[in-house]
Design a protein around this motif. Structure first.
Motif, PDB file in Angstrom:
ATOM      1  N   MET A   1      63.357  77.438  74.664  1.00  0.00           N
ATOM      2  CA  MET A   1      63.039  76.274  74.332  1.00  0.00           C
ATOM      3  C   MET A   1      63.412  75.058  75.263  1.00  0.00           C
ATOM      4  O   MET A   1      64.893  74.696  75.645  1.00  0.00           O
ATOM      5  N   HIS A   2      62.610  73.967  76.074  1.00  0.00           N
ATOM      6  CA  HIS A   2      63.619  73.421  77.160  1.00  0.00           C
ATOM      7  C   HIS A   2      63.467  72.038  76.845  1.00  0.00           C
ATOM      8  O   HIS A   2      62.553  71.531  76.234  1.00  0.00           O
ATOM      9  N   ASP A   3      64.703  71.928  78.261  1.00  0.00           N
ATOM     10  CA  ASP A   3      64.614  70.488  77.512  1.00  0.00           C
ATOM     11  C   ASP A   3      63.424  69.017  78.361  1.00  0.00           C
ATOM     12  O   ASP A   3      64.032  69.239  79.579  1.00  0.00           O
ATOM     13  N   ARG A   4      63.016  68.738  77.713  1.00  0.00           N
ATOM     14  CA  ARG A   4      62.289  67.227  78.243  1.00  0.00           C
ATOM     15  C   ARG A   4      62.829  65.958  78.363  1.00  0.00           C
ATOM     16  O   ARG A   4      61.495  65.050  78.777  1.00  0.00           O
ATOM     17  N   SER A   5      63.605  65.221  78.128  1.00  0.00           N
ATOM     18  CA  SER A   5      64.242  64.580  78.518  1.00  0.00           C
ATOM     19  C   SER A   5      64.668  64.518  79.940  1.00  0.00           C
ATOM     20  O   SER A   5      65.109  65.125  80.490  1.00  0.00           O
TER      21      SER A   5
ATOM     22  N   GLY B   1      65.166  68.444  81.642  1.00  0.00           N
ATOM     23  CA  GLY B   1      65.501  70.459  82.307  1.00  0.00           C
ATOM     24  C   GLY B   1      64.536  71.200  82.368  1.00  0.00           C
ATOM     25  O   GLY B   1      64.615  72.850  82.320  1.00  0.00           O
ATOM     26  N   ALA B   2      62.821  70.675  81.808  1.00  0.00           N
ATOM     27  CA  ALA B   2      62.697  71.685  82.177  1.00  0.00           C
ATOM     28  C   ALA B   2      61.559  71.464  83.598  1.00  0.00           C
ATOM     29  O   ALA B   2      60.908  72.297  84.247  1.00  0.00           O
TER      30      ALA B   2
ATOM     31  N   ALA C   1      57.446  52.896  79.054  1.00  0.00           N
ATOM     32  CA  ALA C   1      56.107  53.534  78.193  1.00  0.00           C
ATOM     33  C   ALA C   1      56.220  54.762  78.069  1.00  0.00           C
ATOM     34  O   ALA C   1      55.997  55.869  77.580  1.00  0.00           O
ATOM     35  N   ARG C   2      55.804  55.756  79.494  1.00  0.00           N
ATOM     36  CA  ARG C   2      56.013  57.178  79.585  1.00  0.00           C
ATOM     37  C   ARG C   2      57.370  57.442  79.009  1.00  0.00           C
ATOM     38  O   ARG C   2      57.157  59.023  78.509  1.00  0.00           O
ATOM     39  N   LEU C   3      58.579  56.347  79.618  1.00  0.00           N
ATOM     40  CA  LEU C   3      59.687  57.647  78.880  1.00  0.00           C
ATOM     41  C   LEU C   3      60.223  57.126  77.878  1.00  0.00           C
ATOM     42  O   LEU C   3      60.420  58.116  76.867  1.00  0.00           O
ATOM     43  N   ALA C   4      59.616  56.438  76.937  1.00  0.00           N
ATOM     44  CA  ALA C   4      60.060  56.486  75.047  1.00  0.00           C
ATOM     45  C   ALA C   4      58.590  57.519  74.623  1.00  0.00           C
ATOM     46  O   ALA C   4      59.317  58.088  74.053  1.00  0.00           O
TER      47      ALA C   4
END
Length: 127
Positions: A1-5, A92-93, A120-123
């Protein structure tokens, strides 16, 4: 699984950098032949808007701003896929489009509206 943070945001102008690139853009804008919605959001007539710097300071994620001739290879590939101007999220992705050119246009040069959209998009990305 890739980190999407999201670790950084990368804003890419639809303009070249340097004195010649910026002069060419300004001349095209005055003639009505060039437009960059991200430029309109981050800059006033001459320099970067103070409210842009304040918004970025409170965003909680570093923001890099690049011109078309300043892009590293990974950003160049992302922009080739989605176009410029754009705000990309570095995760990370990889690089993911966060705000595209049409959305930037719809903000009508408003730093506050872009700040609200980015928050909003970051949250949503953290959820």
């Amino acid at each position: 699984m890739h980190d999407r943070s999201v670790t950084r945001l990368v804003g890419v102008y639809d303009a070249e950098g340097g004195l010649l690139g910026e002069a060419t853009y300004v001349w095209g804008k005055m003639r009505g032949t060039r437009h960059c919605a991200l430029c309109d959001i981050t800059h006033g007539r001459v320099r970067r808007k103070p409210e842009w710097n304040r918004m970025v300071a409170y965003l909680g994620v570093p923001v890099d701003l690049l011109h078309l001739d300043e892009m590293p290879a990974d950003v160049r590939l992302a922009v080739a896929a989605c176009g410029a101007p754009v705000v990309l999220a570095r995760t990370g992705a990889g690089l993911l489009p966060l705000v595209d050119g049409a959305e930037l246009d719809s903000l009508a040069g408003s730093v506050a509206r872009l700040g609200d959209l980015l928050r909003a998009r970051l949250a949503a990305n953290r959820a």
